[in-house]
Design a protein around this motif. Structure first.
Motif, PDB file in Angstrom:
ATOM      1  N   VAL A   1      -4.665   1.671   2.636  1.00 37.35           N
ATOM      2  CA  VAL A   1      -5.624   1.848   3.969  1.00 37.35           C
ATOM      3  C   VAL A   1      -5.514   3.240   4.225  1.00 37.35           C
ATOM      4  N   SER A   2      -6.682   3.695   4.762  1.00 39.11           N
ATOM      5  CA  SER A   2      -6.656   5.170   5.020  1.00 39.11           C
ATOM      6  C   SER A   2      -6.127   5.199   6.279  1.00 39.11           C
ATOM      7  N   LYS A   3      -5.625   6.711   6.642  1.00 41.25           N
ATOM      8  CA  LYS A   3      -5.001   7.088   7.734  1.00 41.25           C
ATOM      9  C   LYS A   3      -5.847   6.845   8.995  1.00 41.25           C
TER      10      LYS A   3
ATOM     11  N   LYS B   1      -9.657  -7.397   4.315  1.00 46.84           N
ATOM     12  CA  LYS B   1      -9.107  -7.265   2.996  1.00 46.84           C
ATOM     13  C   LYS B   1      -9.798  -6.057   2.305  1.00 46.84           C
ATOM     14  N   SER B   2     -11.125  -5.883   2.229  1.00 42.89           N
ATOM     15  CA  SER B   2     -11.574  -4.590   1.676  1.00 42.89           C
ATOM     16  C   SER B   2     -11.153  -3.412   1.892  1.00 42.89           C
ATOM     17  N   GLN B   3     -10.541  -3.189   3.191  1.00 46.34           N
ATOM     18  CA  GLN B   3     -10.277  -2.036   3.957  1.00 46.34           C
ATOM     19  C   GLN B   3      -8.733  -1.725   3.791  1.00 46.34           C
ATOM     20  N   ALA B   4      -8.120  -2.766   3.043  1.00 46.41           N
ATOM     21  CA  ALA B   4      -6.568  -2.611   2.894  1.00 46.41           C
ATOM     22  C   ALA B   4      -6.133  -3.050   1.591  1.00 46.41           C
ATOM     23  N   VAL B   5      -6.581  -2.335   0.338  1.00 48.51           N
ATOM     24  CA  VAL B   5      -6.276  -3.090  -0.910  1.00 48.51           C
ATOM     25  C   VAL B   5      -4.666  -2.944  -1.315  1.00 48.51           C
ATOM     26  N   LEU B   6      -4.013  -3.952  -1.302  1.00 50.45           N
ATOM     27  CA  LEU B   6      -2.392  -3.824  -1.623  1.00 50.45           C
ATOM     28  C   LEU B   6      -2.248  -3.251  -2.669  1.00 50.45           C
ATOM     29  N   ARG B   7      -1.036  -2.395  -2.682  1.00 48.98           N
ATOM     30  CA  ARG B   7      -0.694  -1.678  -3.975  1.00 48.98           C
ATOM     31  C   ARG B   7      -0.039  -2.529  -4.817  1.00 48.98           C
TER      32      ARG B   7
ATOM     33  N   SER C   1       2.980  11.294   7.110  1.00 46.81           N
ATOM     34  CA  SER C   1       1.898  10.394   7.712  1.00 46.81           C
ATOM     35  C   SER C   1       0.511  11.175   7.958  1.00 46.81           C
ATOM     36  N   ASN C   2       0.460  12.060   7.303  1.00 47.41           N
ATOM     37  CA  ASN C   2      -0.903  12.856   7.483  1.00 47.41           C
ATOM     38  C   ASN C   2      -1.516  12.829   6.130  1.00 47.41           C
ATOM     39  N   SER C   3      -1.028  11.952   5.216  1.00 44.06           N
ATOM     40  CA  SER C   3      -1.616  11.906   3.992  1.00 44.06           C
ATOM     41  C   SER C   3      -2.693  11.024   4.001  1.00 44.06           C
ATOM     42  N   ASN C   4      -3.608  10.921   3.154  1.00 41.05           N
ATOM     43  CA  ASN C   4      -4.746  10.095   3.215  1.00 41.05           C
ATOM     44  C   ASN C   4      -4.350   8.775   2.858  1.00 41.05           C
ATOM     45  N   TYR C   5      -3.415   8.434   2.383  1.00 42.10           N
ATOM     46  CA  TYR C   5      -3.082   6.971   2.274  1.00 42.10           C
ATOM     47  C   TYR C   5      -1.563   6.719   2.495  1.00 42.10           C
ATOM     48  N   PRO C   6      -1.275   6.817   3.906  1.00 46.34           N
ATOM     49  CA  PRO C   6       0.467   6.998   4.147  1.00 46.34           C
ATOM     50  C   PRO C   6       1.149   5.748   3.878  1.00 46.34           C
ATOM     51  N   CYS C   7       0.430   4.415   3.957  1.00 43.81           N
ATOM     52  CA  CYS C   7       1.212   3.328   3.627  1.00 43.81           C
ATOM     53  C   CYS C   7       1.755   3.184   2.398  1.00 43.81           C
ATOM     54  N   HIS C   8       2.989   2.626   2.300  1.00 45.00           N
ATOM     55  CA  HIS C   8       3.659   2.603   1.051  1.00 45.00           C
ATOM     56  C   HIS C   8       3.364   1.154   0.292  1.00 45.00           C
ATOM     57  N   PHE C   9       2.602   0.122   1.093  1.00 47.01           N
ATOM     58  CA  PHE C   9       2.471  -1.197   0.483  1.00 47.01           C
ATOM     59  C   PHE C   9       0.778  -1.329   0.315  1.00 47.01           C
ATOM     60  N   CYS C  10       0.002  -0.503   1.025  1.00 51.45           N
ATOM     61  CA  CYS C  10      -1.297  -0.714   0.787  1.00 51.45           C
ATOM     62  C   CYS C  10      -1.965   0.524   0.778  1.00 51.45           C
TER      63      CYS C  10
END
Length: 258
Positions: free
Chosen positions: A57-59, A69-75, A46-55
């Motif tokens: 979003v920065s930590k 939307k521009s802050q959370a680009v979907l993977r 969870s300390n990685s820079n982009y810890p979400c598995h579906f988007c």
């Protein structure tokens, strides 16, 4: 067994004497958070820079309930594969491994992968909520908190915590659900009105999450319940932990949309 998925081929299946012809598809993969990261080949920390598995979003934005939307680009296959092809997977907190699921037609593994409710809520967010509550309270309030729990009388089907709640590390999901039934009364007047209210909001949201079917109007009510709880949760506990953990972000941003 998975070969028809890759070939986009149909299957003629015989069940109970009846032939069923269909095209197999993966709709949803239900798993816990580490498994979701394994399917997505994203970093588990969870300390990685982009810890979400579906988007993406920065930590630093995990506790932001008003993301644009521009802050959370979907993977998806296209944008994650670019990182792989360019040998820049680290920039998106991706493992430098070719994802097996990219080759399955009509599947976005990042969107399809959903954490199961028990690990996400009972053993996840509710666990955090109780831990943060204990950090928020003064020593005298903690003693009163434990005494109130220990004094709850026996009732059929209800777990009794005779020694208070000294540690919750080994509690089961069923035990957390038993706590949900009583803890609103346990925290009453121990801190401020918001502390009692966050547990009320949790129970309202949790009961809705257990519904088997939803109408469109139910989903709107459910989303409001999630928003109400999340906003109060963040207001109460942000100064304690910073709330940089993916499960809060995921619950607030993905569940309604799957």
């Amino acid at each position: 067994m998975l070969e028809p998925l890759f070939e986009n081929a149909s299957i003629d299946l015989k069940i109970d004497g009846k032939r069923i012809w269909f095209y197999p598809r993966i709709s949803t993969v239900i798993c816990d958070w580490p498994e979701a990261c394994t399917f997505s080949l994203t970093y588990k920390s969870s300390n990685s820079n982009y810890p979400c598995h579906f988007c993406l979003v920065s930590k630093d934005n995990l506790a932001n309930t008003c993301l644009r939307k521009s802050q959370a680009v979907l993977r998806n296959k296209e944008n994650t594969k670019k990182y792989y092809d360019n040998d820049t997977t680290k920039e998106a907190s991706l493992e430098p491994v070719y994802n097996y699921f990219w080759d399955i037609p009509d599947l976005n593994i990042y969107d399809a992968t959903v954490s199961d409710r028990m690990h996400h809520l009972d053993l996840g967010l509710y666990h955090y909520q109780i831990e943060f509550t204990k950090e928020l309270l003064s020593k005298s309030s903690i003693n009163k908190f434990n005494r109130r729990i220990a004094e709850i009388p026996r009732h059929p089907g209800l777990k009794i915590f005779a020694g208070g709640l000294q540690s919750i590390a080994r509690l089961t999901a069923n035990e957390f659900r038993d706590l949900m039934k009583v803890i609103v009364f346990v925290v009453d007047n121990l801190h401020n009105k918001d502390l009692s209210e966050v547990y009320v909001k949790w129970n309202e949201m949790y009961l809705l999450s257990r519904l088997e079917t939803f109408k469109e109007s139910d989903l709107k009510i459910f989303q409001k319940a999630i928003d109400d709880w999340a906003n109060l949760f963040i207001k109460l506990f942000q100064n304690i932990s910073g709330l940089k953990f993916p499960k809060l972000h995921s619950w607030n941003n993905k569940w309604i949309h799957n």
